[in-house]
Design a protein around this motif. Structure first.
Motif, PDB file in Angstrom:
ATOM      1  N   LYS A  35       1.174 -13.677  -0.335  1.00 58.88           N
ATOM      2  CA  LYS A  35       0.096 -12.939  -0.983  1.00 58.88           C
ATOM      3  C   LYS A  35      -1.043 -12.652  -0.004  1.00 58.88           C
ATOM      4  CE  LYS A  35      -3.076 -12.902  -4.940  1.00 58.88           C
ATOM      5  NZ  LYS A  35      -3.831 -11.873  -4.316  1.00 58.88           N
ATOM      6  N   ALA A  36      -1.407 -13.640   0.807  1.00 59.21           N
ATOM      7  CA  ALA A  36      -2.487 -13.446   1.786  1.00 59.21           C
ATOM      8  C   ALA A  36      -2.110 -12.364   2.801  1.00 59.21           C
ATOM      9  CB  ALA A  36      -2.795 -14.760   2.495  1.00 59.21           C
ATOM     10  N   THR A  37      -0.882 -12.380   3.241  1.00 56.23           N
ATOM     11  CA  THR A  37      -0.433 -11.376   4.200  1.00 56.23           C
ATOM     12  C   THR A  37      -0.398  -9.996   3.554  1.00 56.23           C
ATOM     13  OG1 THR A  37       0.881 -13.047   5.344  1.00 56.23           O
ATOM     14  CG2 THR A  37       1.395 -10.746   5.828  1.00 56.23           C
ATOM     15  N   LYS A  38       0.073  -9.910   2.334  1.00 51.91           N
ATOM     16  CA  LYS A  38       0.103  -8.636   1.616  1.00 51.91           C
ATOM     17  C   LYS A  38      -1.313  -8.103   1.406  1.00 51.91           C
ATOM     18  CE  LYS A  38       2.521  -6.469  -2.249  1.00 51.91           C
ATOM     19  NZ  LYS A  38       1.541  -5.532  -2.661  1.00 51.91           N
ATOM     20  N   TYR A  45      -4.736  -1.120   5.589  1.00 50.92           N
ATOM     21  CA  TYR A  45      -4.468   0.259   5.196  1.00 50.92           C
ATOM     22  C   TYR A  45      -5.757   0.947   4.738  1.00 50.92           C
ATOM     23  CZ  TYR A  45      -3.019   4.249   2.389  1.00 50.92           C
ATOM     24  OH  TYR A  45      -2.900   5.507   1.848  1.00 50.92           O
ATOM     25  N   LYS A  46      -6.534   0.251   3.932  1.00 49.80           N
ATOM     26  CA  LYS A  46      -7.790   0.826   3.429  1.00 49.80           C
ATOM     27  C   LYS A  46      -8.734   1.157   4.587  1.00 49.80           C
ATOM     28  CE  LYS A  46     -11.596  -0.033   0.262  1.00 49.80           C
ATOM     29  NZ  LYS A  46     -12.276  -0.984  -0.612  1.00 49.80           N
ATOM     30  N   THR A  47      -8.829   0.249   5.556  1.00 46.92           N
ATOM     31  CA  THR A  47      -9.686   0.472   6.728  1.00 46.92           C
ATOM     32  C   THR A  47      -9.187   1.664   7.541  1.00 46.92           C
ATOM     33  OG1 THR A  47     -10.212  -1.880   6.828  1.00 46.92           O
ATOM     34  CG2 THR A  47     -10.600  -0.594   8.830  1.00 46.92           C
ATOM     35  N   ALA A  48      -7.887   1.724   7.763  1.00 48.70           N
ATOM     36  CA  ALA A  48      -7.309   2.828   8.539  1.00 48.70           C
ATOM     37  C   ALA A  48      -7.524   4.161   7.827  1.00 48.70           C
ATOM     38  CB  ALA A  48      -5.829   2.587   8.781  1.00 48.70           C
ATOM     39  N   LYS A  49      -7.346   4.150   6.510  1.00 52.85           N
ATOM     40  CA  LYS A  49      -7.533   5.370   5.731  1.00 52.85           C
ATOM     41  C   LYS A  49      -8.987   5.837   5.788  1.00 52.85           C
ATOM     42  CE  LYS A  49      -6.514   7.250   1.216  1.00 52.85           C
ATOM     43  NZ  LYS A  49      -6.297   6.970  -0.180  1.00 52.85           N
ATOM     44  N   GLU A  71       1.343   0.897   6.877  1.00 55.28           N
ATOM     45  CA  GLU A  71       1.332   0.060   5.672  1.00 55.28           C
ATOM     46  C   GLU A  71       2.765  -0.164   5.167  1.00 55.28           C
ATOM     47  OE1 GLU A  71      -0.595  -0.037   1.200  1.00 55.28           O
ATOM     48  OE2 GLU A  71       0.169   1.860   1.994  1.00 55.28           O
ATOM     49  N   ASN A  72       3.529   0.908   5.067  1.00 55.80           N
ATOM     50  CA  ASN A  72       4.907   0.792   4.569  1.00 55.80           C
ATOM     51  C   ASN A  72       5.749  -0.111   5.459  1.00 55.80           C
ATOM     52  OD1 ASN A  72       4.286   2.478   2.438  1.00 55.80           O
ATOM     53  ND2 ASN A  72       5.171   4.293   3.391  1.00 55.80           N
ATOM     54  N   VAL A  73       5.611   0.045   6.768  1.00 61.20           N
ATOM     55  CA  VAL A  73       6.374  -0.774   7.715  1.00 61.20           C
ATOM     56  C   VAL A  73       5.952  -2.235   7.603  1.00 61.20           C
ATOM     57  CG1 VAL A  73       6.764  -1.244  10.171  1.00 61.20           C
ATOM     58  CG2 VAL A  73       6.860   1.107   9.310  1.00 61.20           C
ATOM     59  N   ALA A  74       4.648  -2.481   7.547  1.00 60.21           N
ATOM     60  CA  ALA A  74       4.167  -3.866   7.454  1.00 60.21           C
ATOM     61  C   ALA A  74       4.664  -4.530   6.174  1.00 60.21           C
ATOM     62  CB  ALA A  74       2.639  -3.890   7.518  1.00 60.21           C
TER      63      ALA A  74
END
Length: 190
Positions: A35-38, A45-49, A71-74
């Motif tokens: 959960k922490a990693t997710k 993703y939010k920061t990159a976006k 995000e999808n790859v991670a």
């Protein structure tokens, strides 16, 4: 031409490296670690976006594709780590190939005409080669892959590469175009 060869080599190396990462990290995670990693992936993703919002035009579109792809790859790699199965590792490698294709295709929007067509076909060919390597078991799997699956994967990759070569010929005319098409047919046994 050299650029696409470099891109193909980079894609192959990143796929091969990804397979080594999966092989080295086979311990499953606790629910809290997962959960922490997710949550970290979602925050990244939010920061990159948000960084993409400062951009305009196709650069913004490319940035957004990169952010979503990462995000999808991670998430796929996280699932592969958690599940620790060949199928999950293949899915992570496929997510990486899909993300690389989406970004490469988006970058083609900066071009026009035949250059854009060639760019899109080249991006598709790189994706097909990466997926052929995954499907054939060349990367990311210790499972046995049937000879038919390997053959089908290679045929898909060869067909995509042939289509890209043929598209390059469209910028030519007359005898030069005829020679180009004949060379492509000979090279790819068409």
């Amino acid at each position: 031409m050299k650029t696409m060869k470099l891109a193909a080599a980079a894609a192959a190396l990143s796929l091969a490296f990804g397979a080594q990462v999966f092989a080295a990290d086979t311990a499953t995670m606790t629910k809290e670690e997962y959960k922490a990693t997710k949550d970290r992936i979602d925050a990244d993703y939010k920061t990159a976006k948000e960084r993409c919002d400062a951009m305009t035009g196709n650069a913004k579109d490319v940035c957004q594709k990169e952010a979503k792809g990462n995000e999808n790859v991670a998430k796929a790699e996280l699932d592969a780590r958690q599940k620790n199965t060949d199928k999950a590792r293949r899915e992570a490698l496929e997510a990486k190939a899909d993300a690389q294709y989406a970004v490469a295709k988006e970058k083609c929007d900066d071009l026009s005409g035949n250059q854009k067509d060639v760019c899109v076909k080249d991006a598709k060919a790189v994706e097909q080669r990466a997926k052929a390597d995954i499907k054939s078991g060349a990367v990311g799997s210790s499972a046995t892959v049937s000879t038919d699956d390997k053959k089908d994967a290679r045929q898909d990759a060869t067909e995509a590469t042939y289509e890209a070569a043929k598209e390059r010929c469209d910028s030519m005319s007359g005898d030069a175009k005829d020679r180009c098409i004949a060379d492509a047919k000979a090279r790819y046994n068409k």
